[in-house]
Design a protein around this motif. Structure first.
Motif, PDB file in Angstrom:
ATOM      1  N   PRO A  53      31.801 -30.646  -1.103  1.00 17.62           N
ATOM      2  CA  PRO A  53      31.076 -29.761  -0.205  1.00 17.62           C
ATOM      3  C   PRO A  53      31.855 -29.593   1.091  1.00 17.62           C
ATOM      4  CG  PRO A  53      29.846 -31.784  -0.638  1.00 17.62           C
ATOM      5  CD  PRO A  53      31.110 -31.884  -1.391  1.00 17.62           C
ATOM      6  N   ARG A  54      31.710 -28.428   1.650  1.00 14.17           N
ATOM      7  CA  ARG A  54      32.504 -28.110   2.822  1.00 14.17           C
ATOM      8  C   ARG A  54      31.787 -28.475   4.107  1.00 14.17           C
ATOM      9  NH1 ARG A  54      30.645 -23.859  -0.404  1.00 14.17           N
ATOM     10  NH2 ARG A  54      29.682 -25.792  -0.977  1.00 14.17           N
ATOM     11  N   GLU A  55      32.542 -28.989   5.014  1.00 14.17           N
ATOM     12  CA  GLU A  55      31.996 -29.255   6.334  1.00 14.17           C
ATOM     13  C   GLU A  55      32.065 -27.950   7.123  1.00 14.17           C
ATOM     14  OE1 GLU A  55      33.131 -32.020  10.097  1.00 14.17           O
ATOM     15  OE2 GLU A  55      33.596 -32.809   8.108  1.00 14.17           O
ATOM     16  N   VAL A  56      30.991 -27.652   7.838  1.00 13.03           N
ATOM     17  CA  VAL A  56      30.947 -26.388   8.566  1.00 13.03           C
ATOM     18  C   VAL A  56      31.516 -26.599   9.963  1.00 13.03           C
ATOM     19  CG1 VAL A  56      29.392 -24.620   9.460  1.00 13.03           C
ATOM     20  CG2 VAL A  56      28.888 -25.726   7.284  1.00 13.03           C
ATOM     21  N   PRO A  57      32.465 -25.747  10.377  1.00 12.71           N
ATOM     22  CA  PRO A  57      32.986 -25.898  11.736  1.00 12.71           C
ATOM     23  C   PRO A  57      31.871 -25.722  12.769  1.00 12.71           C
ATOM     24  CG  PRO A  57      34.038 -24.048  10.577  1.00 12.71           C
ATOM     25  CD  PRO A  57      33.030 -24.615   9.666  1.00 12.71           C
ATOM     26  N   LYS A  59      31.392 -24.173  15.516  1.00 13.37           N
ATOM     27  CA  LYS A  59      30.982 -22.907  16.153  1.00 13.37           C
ATOM     28  C   LYS A  59      30.081 -22.039  15.262  1.00 13.37           C
ATOM     29  CE  LYS A  59      35.425 -21.082  14.829  1.00 13.37           C
ATOM     30  NZ  LYS A  59      36.556 -20.278  15.043  1.00 13.37           N
ATOM     31  N   HIS A  60      30.063 -22.296  13.958  1.00 10.48           N
ATOM     32  CA  HIS A  60      29.273 -21.460  13.040  1.00 10.48           C
ATOM     33  C   HIS A  60      27.883 -22.026  12.790  1.00 10.48           C
ATOM     34  CE1 HIS A  60      33.196 -19.687  11.425  1.00 10.48           C
ATOM     35  NE2 HIS A  60      32.618 -18.833  12.235  1.00 10.48           N
ATOM     36  N   HIS A  61      27.197 -22.401  13.836  1.00  9.80           N
ATOM     37  CA  HIS A  61      25.983 -23.153  13.599  1.00  9.80           C
ATOM     38  C   HIS A  61      24.727 -22.353  13.342  1.00  9.80           C
ATOM     39  CE1 HIS A  61      26.529 -27.647  14.467  1.00  9.80           C
ATOM     40  NE2 HIS A  61      26.987 -27.248  13.309  1.00  9.80           N
ATOM     41  N   ASP A  62      24.728 -21.075  13.662  1.00 10.31           N
ATOM     42  CA  ASP A  62      23.483 -20.354  13.486  1.00 10.31           C
ATOM     43  C   ASP A  62      23.339 -19.836  12.068  1.00 10.31           C
ATOM     44  OD1 ASP A  62      21.854 -20.575  15.718  1.00 10.31           O
ATOM     45  OD2 ASP A  62      23.320 -19.434  16.882  1.00 10.31           O
ATOM     46  N   VAL A  63      22.853 -20.696  11.212  1.00 12.45           N
ATOM     47  CA  VAL A  63      22.770 -20.360   9.791  1.00 12.45           C
ATOM     48  C   VAL A  63      21.349 -19.951   9.441  1.00 12.45           C
ATOM     49  CG1 VAL A  63      24.745 -21.484   8.760  1.00 12.45           C
ATOM     50  CG2 VAL A  63      22.816 -22.857   9.482  1.00 12.45           C
ATOM     51  N   CYS A  64      20.841 -18.932  10.124  1.00 12.49           N
ATOM     52  CA  CYS A  64      19.441 -18.577   9.914  1.00 12.49           C
ATOM     53  C   CYS A  64      19.235 -17.269   9.170  1.00 12.49           C
ATOM     54  CB  CYS A  64      18.691 -18.555  11.237  1.00 12.49           C
ATOM     55  SG  CYS A  64      18.485 -20.209  11.880  1.00 12.49           S
ATOM     56  N   CYS A 240      26.980 -30.195   6.857  1.00 13.57           N
ATOM     57  CA  CYS A 240      27.580 -30.137   5.523  1.00 13.57           C
ATOM     58  C   CYS A 240      26.945 -28.943   4.818  1.00 13.57           C
ATOM     59  CB  CYS A 240      27.267 -31.401   4.733  1.00 13.57           C
ATOM     60  SG  CYS A 240      28.049 -32.874   5.399  1.00 13.57           S
ATOM     61  N   ASN A 241      27.783 -28.172   4.152  1.00 14.80           N
ATOM     62  CA  ASN A 241      27.345 -26.939   3.500  1.00 14.80           C
ATOM     63  C   ASN A 241      27.217 -27.200   2.000  1.00 14.80           C
ATOM     64  OD1 ASN A 241      27.045 -24.390   2.473  1.00 14.80           O
ATOM     65  ND2 ASN A 241      28.780 -23.490   3.589  1.00 14.80           N
ATOM     66  N   TYR A 242      25.977 -27.259   1.509  1.00 16.03           N
ATOM     67  CA  TYR A 242      25.751 -27.495   0.080  1.00 16.03           C
ATOM     68  C   TYR A 242      25.338 -26.217  -0.644  1.00 16.03           C
ATOM     69  CZ  TYR A 242      26.011 -32.304   1.559  1.00 16.03           C
ATOM     70  OH  TYR A 242      26.452 -33.478   2.096  1.00 16.03           O
ATOM     71  N   THR A 243      25.687 -25.086  -0.061  1.00 17.83           N
ATOM     72  CA  THR A 243      25.387 -23.805  -0.700  1.00 17.83           C
ATOM     73  C   THR A 243      25.917 -23.820  -2.131  1.00 17.83           C
ATOM     74  OG1 THR A 243      25.449 -22.725   1.431  1.00 17.83           O
ATOM     75  CG2 THR A 243      25.816 -21.321  -0.497  1.00 17.83           C
ATOM     76  N   ASP A 244      25.058 -23.482  -3.080  1.00 16.57           N
ATOM     77  CA  ASP A 244      25.425 -23.559  -4.492  1.00 16.57           C
ATOM     78  C   ASP A 244      26.492 -22.515  -4.825  1.00 16.57           C
ATOM     79  OD1 ASP A 244      24.589 -24.745  -7.232  1.00 16.57           O
ATOM     80  OD2 ASP A 244      24.656 -22.576  -7.567  1.00 16.57           O
ATOM     81  N   LEU A 245      27.574 -22.982  -5.410  1.00 20.32           N
ATOM     82  CA  LEU A 245      28.713 -22.074  -5.628  1.00 20.32           C
ATOM     83  C   LEU A 245      28.411 -21.034  -6.700  1.00 20.32           C
ATOM     84  CD1 LEU A 245      31.619 -24.632  -5.368  1.00 20.32           C
ATOM     85  CD2 LEU A 245      30.923 -22.906  -3.688  1.00 20.32           C
ATOM     86  N   HIS A 246      27.501 -21.363  -7.587  1.00 22.46           N
ATOM     87  CA  HIS A 246      27.200 -20.453  -8.693  1.00 22.46           C
ATOM     88  C   HIS A 246      26.132 -19.426  -8.302  1.00 22.46           C
ATOM     89  CE1 HIS A 246      26.413 -20.147 -13.306  1.00 22.46           C
ATOM     90  NE2 HIS A 246      26.930 -19.057 -12.792  1.00 22.46           N
ATOM     91  N   TRP A 251      22.020 -24.232   1.354  1.00 16.84           N
ATOM     92  CA  TRP A 251      21.414 -25.534   1.654  1.00 16.84           C
ATOM     93  C   TRP A 251      22.360 -26.313   2.554  1.00 16.84           C
ATOM     94  CZ3 TRP A 251      16.599 -26.784   1.454  1.00 16.84           C
ATOM     95  CH2 TRP A 251      16.226 -28.120   1.676  1.00 16.84           C
ATOM     96  N   PHE A 252      21.823 -26.869   3.618  1.00 19.00           N
ATOM     97  CA  PHE A 252      22.666 -27.565   4.596  1.00 19.00           C
ATOM     98  C   PHE A 252      22.046 -28.915   4.979  1.00 19.00           C
ATOM     99  CE2 PHE A 252      23.278 -23.039   5.091  1.00 19.00           C
ATOM    100  CZ  PHE A 252      24.658 -22.907   5.186  1.00 19.00           C
ATOM    101  N   CYS A 253      22.902 -29.850   5.310  1.00 12.26           N
ATOM    102  CA  CYS A 253      22.446 -31.103   5.920  1.00 12.26           C
ATOM    103  C   CYS A 253      23.303 -31.335   7.166  1.00 12.26           C
ATOM    104  CB  CYS A 253      22.657 -32.303   4.996  1.00 12.26           C
ATOM    105  SG  CYS A 253      21.718 -32.241   3.465  1.00 12.26           S
TER     106      CYS A 253
HETATM  107  C1  LIG Z   1      28.585 -22.216   3.132  1.00  4.06           C
HETATM  108  O1  LIG Z   1      29.281 -22.066   1.923  1.00  4.06           O
HETATM  109  C2  LIG Z   1      29.142 -20.792   1.314  1.00  4.06           C
HETATM  110  C3  LIG Z   1      29.793 -20.864  -0.052  1.00  4.06           C
HETATM  111  O2  LIG Z   1      31.083 -21.343   0.029  1.00  4.06           O
HETATM  112  C4  LIG Z   1      29.745 -19.745   2.223  1.00  4.06           C
HETATM  113  O3  LIG Z   1      29.625 -18.484   1.640  1.00  4.06           O
HETATM  114  C5  LIG Z   1      29.027 -19.801   3.555  1.00  4.06           C
HETATM  115  O4  LIG Z   1      29.613 -18.879   4.446  1.00  4.06           O
HETATM  116  C6  LIG Z   1      29.068 -21.189   4.149  1.00  4.06           C
HETATM  117  N1  LIG Z   1      28.226 -21.212   5.328  1.00  4.06           N
HETATM  118  C7  LIG Z   1      28.630 -21.690   6.480  1.00  4.06           C
HETATM  119  C8  LIG Z   1      27.672 -21.605   7.591  1.00  4.06           C
HETATM  120  O5  LIG Z   1      29.721 -22.177   6.612  1.00  4.06           O
END
Ligand SMILES: *[C@@H]1O[C@H](CO)[C@@H](O)[C@H](O)[C@H]1NC(C)=O
Ligand SMILES: *[C@@H]1O[C@H](CO)[C@@H](O)[C@H](O)[C@H]1NC(C)=O
Ligand SMILES: *[C@@H]1O[C@H](CO)[C@@H](O)[C@H](O)[C@H]1NC(C)=O
Ligand SMILES: *[C@@H]1O[C@H](CO)[C@@H](O)[C@H](O)[C@H]1NC(C)=O
Ligand SMILES: *[C@@H]1O[C@H](CO)[C@@H](O)[C@H](O)[C@H]1NC(C)=O
Length: 559
Positions: A53-57, A59-64, A240-246, A251-253
């Motif tokens: 899972p990718r860590e979100v930088p 500055k990109h915190h507004d995931v609403c 942490c970005n748990y957005t489902d790749l499929h 989903w984030f934590c």
């Molecule tokens: C989280 O991951 C998804 C899939 O890789 C990506 O499209 C999305 O932009 C990411 N969100 C953030 C806030 O980084």
């Protein structure tokens, strides 16, 4: 490795135990071996490549926001939102006074006379006018109250839901189809005053994260728990970005301080935050202004005479799924409901079938029903939490396999291992399907606290998977359970009020309309029944739902 070995030796084991001629023993071994094989299948995930899972930088915190799947689905979302637009509701002053809010005890309903002044007959429509007043007895001037209506006859075990229309001026109509002879009693219930809708609506736009989830992260001797959700508010803490790749489901934590994002092992509900303004809780008082019957201004019942003319099907068009008569659910069109009253009738229907159930606890209830009703269906102990699942049961002689799995986040639950937290769409992509496969899902009770876009998106991704499934295996039976009204408290209202469910349910029906899928109309089946509304409807209602379900799986062959 171990499972590969089992597969290799499977035929040898079978013949060995056949030679022993100990039927019971061999069944046991076959059952256990098959269980392992199926369990392996059940566990299998399509994506075997592990992408951390990718860590979100920071500055990109507004995931609403949730992105639609495609421009086409974005347009559908827009149209859906328009189609369910709720009337404007009053804005509220702080502190709130109940004086001018809807009050059922001072409101009334009136049965309107039959057109032409005649009598009522089966096949006619009965119309009721509802006039809402406030605590001071003044008529309301605007709409938006949440009203349910039901027509019933307790001695006949009859009941049907009514259709409520909002005239936007403080009056409402309820229209009922007259479907049985004899008396028919009208019941109108205020579920929420319009002012409560103002609150519910505000909560979903301002506090979509009020149901709080958590994950346990663990590695070596370090463990940390952080908060998770579809959206997380901006802070300095990385995510942490748990957005489902499929499916693309977000989903984030919050990232644990000393651990990586890929050390997440657990998901569970933590708590529900209640952030109401002064006195707003008074809009959610059971027996005062929430789930309260509205009195009749005159008679509350009519006598219905036998049908007058030959059946005129255009008069019967009611937009209803069905009604109760003698406590049995009857459908008004489509598949006729059969009664599956004995375990052997149910077994006969399910013989040779694989039945996969996915969703929330209202689907788990069906798994539990089958498990309790069928003595030959044996549950395999997967060591699962009894509310989360997954579950698996088998009837080896009759070749029946039944599984249950909960839906993905935001599943509100006791701790569930991350590996068991899967999206329905992804599970469906792993189903082979075919005429002996039944896929059943119901996903509604855990979505009330979010903006509608979250639910629309989830259903669109499930629909894509259903279309793929029906394309590769057109004979697969797909059955969807709708939402249902439930018992409300203040807490329950804020987490998943019937108003949220009502709106979600409209969206669900629209999204799956036109596909080769069947609906079990839990909404009407609970609304029309005399038993109290309950998130988990009581056994007599479940039995009726199971009859509808089995009637779809084993329809009467038309001669
Ligand atoms: C989280 O991951 C998804 C899939 O890789 C990506 O499209 C999305 O932009 C990411 N969100 C953030 C806030 O980084
Ligand atoms: C509400 O009504 C009562 C009784 O009529 C009155 O005494 C009170 O002042 C009213 N409250 C508000 C805030 O209007
Ligand atoms: C409310 O609207 C309905 C439908 O437009 C109308 O028939 C009725 O007379 C109106 N009632 C009041 C009190 O304004
Ligand atoms: C059925 O009812 C509709 C609407 O009331 C009417 O227009 C139609 O003529 C009727 N049909 C028959 C066959 O009576
Ligand atoms: C899951 O999390 C809970 C705390 O939330 C913890 O007590 C439990 O041991 C965890 N389960 C597993 C399998 O790690």
């Amino acid at each position: 490795m171990f499972l590969d070995v089992t597969i290799f030796f499977f035929p040898a084991k079978v013949s060995f135990y056949r030679r022993l001629e100990q039927k019971k023993m061999s069944y046991l071994v076959i059952a256990v071996t098959i269980s392992l094989l199926i369990f392996y299948q059940f566990q299998k995930k399509e994506n075997l490549t592990i992408i951390p899972p990718r860590e979100v930088p920071k500055k990109h915190h507004d995931v609403c926001t949730v992105q639609p799947l495609s421009p086409k689905e974005g347009l559908e979302e827009k149209l859906l939102l328009e189609s369910i637009a709720w009337p404007e509701t009053p804005s509220l002053l702080t502190p709130l006074s109940l004086n001018e809010t809807s009050y059922p005890a001072k409101s009334t309903f009136t049965i309107l006379p039959q057109t032409g002044g005649g009598q009522w007959h089966v096949g006619d429509k009965l119309k009721v006018l509802i006039k809402m007043c406030d605590f001071q007895g003044h008529p309301k001037k605007s709409g938006g109250d949440v009203l349910f209506a039901r027509l019933h006859n307790p001695t006949l075990g009859a009941g049907v839901a009514g259709k409520v229309e909002d005239h936007l001026n403080g009056t409402y109509s309820a229209v009922f189809s007259l479907l049985w002879e004899g008396s028919a009693w009208v019941e109108v219930t205020l579920v929420h005053p319009s002012e409560a809708v103002t609150v519910l609506r505000r909560l979903n736009s301002e506090q979509p994260d009020r149901v709080i989830f958590q994950s346990l992260f663990y590695s070596g001797s370090i463990s940390e728990t952080t908060i998770c959700n579809v959206f997380l508010r901006s802070t300095e803490q990385p995510l942490c970005n748990y957005t489902d790749l499929h499916t693309g489901e977000p989903w984030f934590c919050f990232k644990p301080k000393n651990l990586n994002c890929d050390t997440r092992i657990n998901h569970s509900k933590r708590e529900v935050k209640q952030n109401l303004k002064a006195n707003e809780e008074k809009l959610f008082q059971l027996g005062v202004n929430m789930k309260v019957s509205i009195p009749a201004s005159g008679p509350a019942s009519v006598t219905v005479l036998p049908r007058q003319k030959a059946v005129n099907s255009s008069n019967m068009e009611s937009g209803l799924s069905g009604y109760y008569y003698k406590d049995e659910w009857q459908t008004l069109s489509g598949t006729k409901v059969q009664q599956f009253n004995t375990p052997s009738a149910i077994t006969q229907c399910l013989k040779g079938k694989v039945v996969h159930l996915y969703g929330d606890s209202t689907i788990r209830q069906w798994f539990e029903y089958f498990n309790g009703a069928l003595p030959d269906l044996k549950e395999f102990d997967l060591n699962s939490h009894k509310q989360n699942g997954p579950f698996m049961a088998m009837d080896i002689p009759n070749n029946i396999l039944m599984t249950f799995r909960c839906h993905g986040p935001p599943f509100r639950c006791h701790p569930v291992p991350i590996s068991e937290l899967r999206y329905i769409a992804n599970e469906l992509d792993n189903v082979i399907g075919g005429t002996n496969t039944v896929v059943i899902f119901g996903i509604w009770a855990h979505f009330g606290s979010y903006p509608m876009e979250v639910y629309i998106r989830r259903l669109q991704s499930i629909r894509r998977a259903v279309i793929r499934l029906l394309n590769r295996s057109p004979g697969t039976v797909v059955i969807i359970r709708t939402a249902n009204p439930k018992a409300l408290t203040l807490f329950e209202s804020l987490a998943n009020s019937d108003w949220y469910s009502l709106q979600n349910d409209k969206v669900l029906r629209a999204i799956f309309k036109g596909l080769n899928v069947h609906l079990v109309d839990a909404w009407e089946m609970v609304l029309a029944h005399h038993l109290p509304h309950n998130l988990h409807p009581q056994p007599p209602i479940i039995k009726n739902m199971i009859n509808v379900l089995l009637s779809y799986i084993c329809p009467i062959k038309s001669g």
